[in-house]
Structure formats: C-alpha cells, structure tokens
Design an enzyme around this catalytic site. Structure first.
Site, mmCIF file in Angstrom:
data_model
loop_
_atom_site.group_PDB
_atom_site.id
_atom_site.type_symbol
_atom_site.label_atom_id
_atom_site.label_comp_id
_atom_site.label_asym_id
_atom_site.label_seq_id
_atom_site.Cartn_x
_atom_site.Cartn_y
_atom_site.Cartn_z
ATOM 1 N N ASP A 1 47.029 41.563 17.872
ATOM 2 C CA ASP A 1 46.924 42.872 18.064
ATOM 3 C C ASP A 1 47.578 43.770 16.793
ATOM 4 O O ASP A 1 47.980 44.848 17.276
ATOM 5 C CB ASP A 1 47.228 43.320 19.402
ATOM 6 C CG ASP A 1 46.475 42.884 20.660
ATOM 7 O OD1 ASP A 1 45.252 42.519 20.133
ATOM 8 O OD2 ASP A 1 46.753 42.899 21.514
ATOM 9 N N LYS B 1 35.421 43.584 25.055
ATOM 10 C CA LYS B 1 34.955 44.272 26.534
ATOM 11 C C LYS B 1 33.661 44.984 26.311
ATOM 12 O O LYS B 1 33.504 46.238 26.910
ATOM 13 C CB LYS B 1 36.124 45.241 27.053
ATOM 14 C CG LYS B 1 37.498 44.425 26.848
ATOM 15 C CD LYS B 1 38.536 45.603 27.618
ATOM 16 C CE LYS B 1 39.847 44.782 27.795
ATOM 17 N NZ LYS B 1 40.627 44.490 26.694
ATOM 18 N N PRO C 1 46.333 37.960 30.922
ATOM 19 C CA PRO C 1 47.074 38.985 30.133
ATOM 20 C C PRO C 1 47.971 39.487 30.934
ATOM 21 O O PRO C 1 47.984 39.701 32.102
ATOM 22 C CB PRO C 1 45.929 39.898 29.437
ATOM 23 C CG PRO C 1 45.162 40.026 30.566
ATOM 24 C CD PRO C 1 44.818 38.812 31.188
ATOM 25 N N GLY C 2 49.022 40.308 30.146
ATOM 26 C CA GLY C 2 50.224 40.940 30.725
ATOM 27 C C GLY C 2 51.497 40.329 30.726
ATOM 28 O O GLY C 2 52.186 40.610 31.730
ATOM 29 N N GLY D 1 54.994 38.978 29.497
ATOM 30 C CA GLY D 1 56.041 39.486 28.668
ATOM 31 C C GLY D 1 56.182 40.978 28.669
ATOM 32 O O GLY D 1 56.482 41.517 29.658
ATOM 33 N N GLY E 1 50.511 38.821 23.485
ATOM 34 C CA GLY E 1 50.443 39.607 22.181
ATOM 35 C C GLY E 1 51.660 40.054 21.632
ATOM 36 O O GLY E 1 52.487 39.171 20.970
ATOM 37 N N ARG E 2 52.066 41.237 21.927
ATOM 38 C CA ARG E 2 53.461 41.813 21.331
ATOM 39 C C ARG E 2 54.387 40.744 21.473
ATOM 40 O O ARG E 2 55.639 40.907 20.663
ATOM 41 C CB ARG E 2 53.778 43.232 22.086
ATOM 42 C CG ARG E 2 52.733 44.221 21.285
ATOM 43 C CD ARG E 2 52.701 45.578 22.438
ATOM 44 N NE ARG E 2 52.332 45.182 23.841
ATOM 45 C CZ ARG E 2 52.320 45.995 24.804
ATOM 46 N NH1 ARG E 2 52.752 47.148 24.523
ATOM 47 N NH2 ARG E 2 51.910 45.647 25.905
HETATM 48 P P1 BMP Z 1 50.664 42.097 25.228
HETATM 49 O O1 BMP Z 1 50.777 40.660 25.511
HETATM 50 O O2 BMP Z 1 51.080 42.806 23.989
HETATM 51 O O3 BMP Z 1 50.783 43.181 26.384
HETATM 52 O O4 BMP Z 1 48.884 42.110 24.900
HETATM 53 C C1 BMP Z 1 47.907 41.794 25.902
HETATM 54 C C2 BMP Z 1 46.508 41.865 25.344
HETATM 55 O O5 BMP Z 1 45.757 41.629 26.724
HETATM 56 C C3 BMP Z 1 46.004 42.902 24.639
HETATM 57 O O6 BMP Z 1 45.072 42.277 23.577
HETATM 58 C C4 BMP Z 1 44.966 43.457 25.353
HETATM 59 O O7 BMP Z 1 43.911 44.043 25.031
HETATM 60 C C5 BMP Z 1 44.657 42.288 26.469
HETATM 61 N N1 BMP Z 1 44.403 42.930 27.965
HETATM 62 C C6 BMP Z 1 45.489 43.359 28.662
HETATM 63 O O8 BMP Z 1 46.674 43.579 28.222
HETATM 64 N N2 BMP Z 1 44.966 43.649 29.973
HETATM 65 C C7 BMP Z 1 43.906 43.557 30.463
HETATM 66 O O9 BMP Z 1 43.706 43.661 31.729
HETATM 67 C C8 BMP Z 1 42.834 43.005 29.714
HETATM 68 C C9 BMP Z 1 43.030 42.454 28.411
HETATM 69 O O10 BMP Z 1 42.241 42.181 27.634
#
Ligand code: BMP
Length: 254
Positions: free
Chosen positions: A23, A89, A209-210, A212, A232-233
């Site tokens: 990202d 999405k 996701p989510g 970290g 991601g981050r």
């Molecule tokens: P991060 O690990 O930096 O928080 O990023 C999470 C990634 O997952 C991002 O690319 C975001 O678009 C995606 N994402 C999310 O965070 N939550 C959701 O419910 C659905 C996602 O696609």
C-alpha cells in the site's frame, strides 16, 4: 489450476500464510514520486520469500496506472513465484464490473476482491464469468471488515427466507453459493472469523487483514480459522521489511 489451489500450493511450498498489502503511495508533488514503482518493487523483492501473495489496491494503482504501471509489479510477483490480487472491492453494476475485471486480469492479476453487496444477477455474475474465461482466476468476497465502524453495516439484520440473519452471514453464504475463492474477514473481530469458519469449513479460505497496525492478533485469528493474513504497514514501513515479514511468517505458520 483454480486460484484457491494455486495460492494454497504457494503457501504450502513457502510455509507462509502472509499476503503483503503493498500500500505505498505518493502525490506527484512529493519528492521521490517518480521512483514509487521502483520502491514498491524493491519491497516486494525483499520480502518475497516470506509471503504467499501480494495484494495491490487503489492507492498504488492510481498513481502508477495499470498497463506498464502496476502490471510491471504483477510481472515481478510472477517472476518471484507468487500470485497477485487486486483489491478494488468492486461494487458497480454488471457491465462496468465486467470491463474492470477484464482489465485487471489482462494486466495479469490472479484474483480480484469484490463487494457481494451488489448481488449476483447484473452484479457480480459477470465477474465470476470473466474469472472462468481467464482460466480459473480468483474471486474473493468482502465479508466483514476490520475497521471500527464495521459492525454498523456488516451486522445489520437482513430478512431472508422467513428469518433474520446478520449481513455478513448472508455474504458468507453467498461465497458458498457462488463458488468464491475466499472471503475477507477482519482480524479485529476474531469471533466473526470463528462464526464464518463454522459455515465455510474447509471449502472456502478466510483472508484476514488488520493484524499489526490495526491491532488484530495472528494467533487468535489462526485459532478462529483464518487461512491467510494480509499485512501492510507493519511490513513495508518497517526498517527491515524482510525481518518483519519473516516474523509474521513464523507466527502464522505453526
Ligand atoms: P495494514 O496491515 O497496513 O493495516 O493494511 C491492511 C490492508 O488490508 C489494506 O490494504 C486494506 O485495504 C486491507 N483491508 C483492511 O485493512 N480491512 C478490511 O476489512 C479489508 C481490507 O481489504
């Protein structure tokens, strides 16, 4: 080979459930804007041995463009032996979904994330058809998101066939009915992962996701039934992305 099997085989062979959310983003007025693609490719190369896929979304696609932009990153992913997922999405009417999907697959993406809210007929049906035409590309359904406001929408009760159920369970049922390759359920709601897993069993993997930065815990989600973790981050902003990726890989592969 169907996408579901393709990513599973990469996951097994690398011993990793980690999907890198690449990202990165910049504005044209930012210093270094013109090297955005190179930076993204460098991070992908650094961590590639610890991940089973890369996910790209709008914040990188918009500045780079598709053909000759993120398609170069998709080519690199393939050279490194991993699939690429476009996280758009998708949620429009069928004929525009169809064209958008064709472009993503033409550019090399192996799977697409769509919003099941639009329904089947004249909604996501064309997406599934195009995925088949392109030789078993994947379609993944957004089912329960990871952010704070998620329950406000995803838990809305819907009346179906004589009874109420929460929206996310309807989406999980749609994944089974439509033959999706995966569902996305946020790490910050492990109890939802557990509930969706009960319904989907081993037929459809859960992408989470989510972890970290957003506070989700890999171990809890693994116990609840997640198959893949989208990070991601916590990886790409780390001083040593490959060390961070390895750490996530190690805790997710037990
Ligand atoms: P991060 O690990 O930096 O928080 O990023 C999470 C990634 O997952 C991002 O690319 C975001 O678009 C995606 N994402 C999310 O965070 N939550 C959701 O419910 C659905 C996602 O696609």
């Amino acid at each position: 080979m169907k996408f579901k099997d393709y990513i599973a085989s990469v996951s097994r062979s690398r011993g990793s459930r980690i999907i890198l959310a690449l990202d990165l983003s910049m504005l044209p007025r930012d210093e270094g804007f013109w090297s955005l693609k190179e930076r993204a490719m460098k991070i992908l190369s650094l961590v590639s041995q610890y991940i089973c896929a890369v996910k790209i979304n709008m914040q990188l696609l918009l500045p780079l463009g598709l053909y000759g932009g993120v398609s170069d990153i998709v080519d690199l992913a393939h050279d490194l032996g991993i699939p690429a997922i476009i996280d758009c999405k998708l949620s429009d009417v069928g004929h525009t979904n169809l064209w958008a999907t064709k472009h993503y697959f033409e550019a090399g993406f192996d799977a697409i994330i769509v919003n099941p809210m639009v329904g089947w007929s004249e909604g996501v049906e064309p997406v599934f058809e195009v995925a088949k035409e392109y030789g078993g590309r994947g379609v993944i359904l957004l089912t329960y998101m990871s952010h704070k406001a998620s329950p406000e929408s995803y838990e809305l009760p819907v009346y179906v066939e004589g009874g109420f159920k929460p929206l996310y369970m309807l989406f999980a049922e749609r994944a089974l009915k439509w033959g999706a390759d995966g569902v996305v359920v946020g790490a910050t709601y492990p109890e939802k992962i557990r509930e969706v897993k009960k319904l989907l069993g081993d037929y459809i993997p859960i992408y989470t996701p989510g972890v970290g930065f957003q506070g989700g815990d890999v171990k809890n989600c693994l116990d609840a039934g997640s198959e893949y973790f989208i990070v991601g981050r916590a990886i790409f902003q780390a001083d040593e992305p490959e060390v961070a990726a390895k750490r996530f890989r190690d805790v997710s592969w037990v």
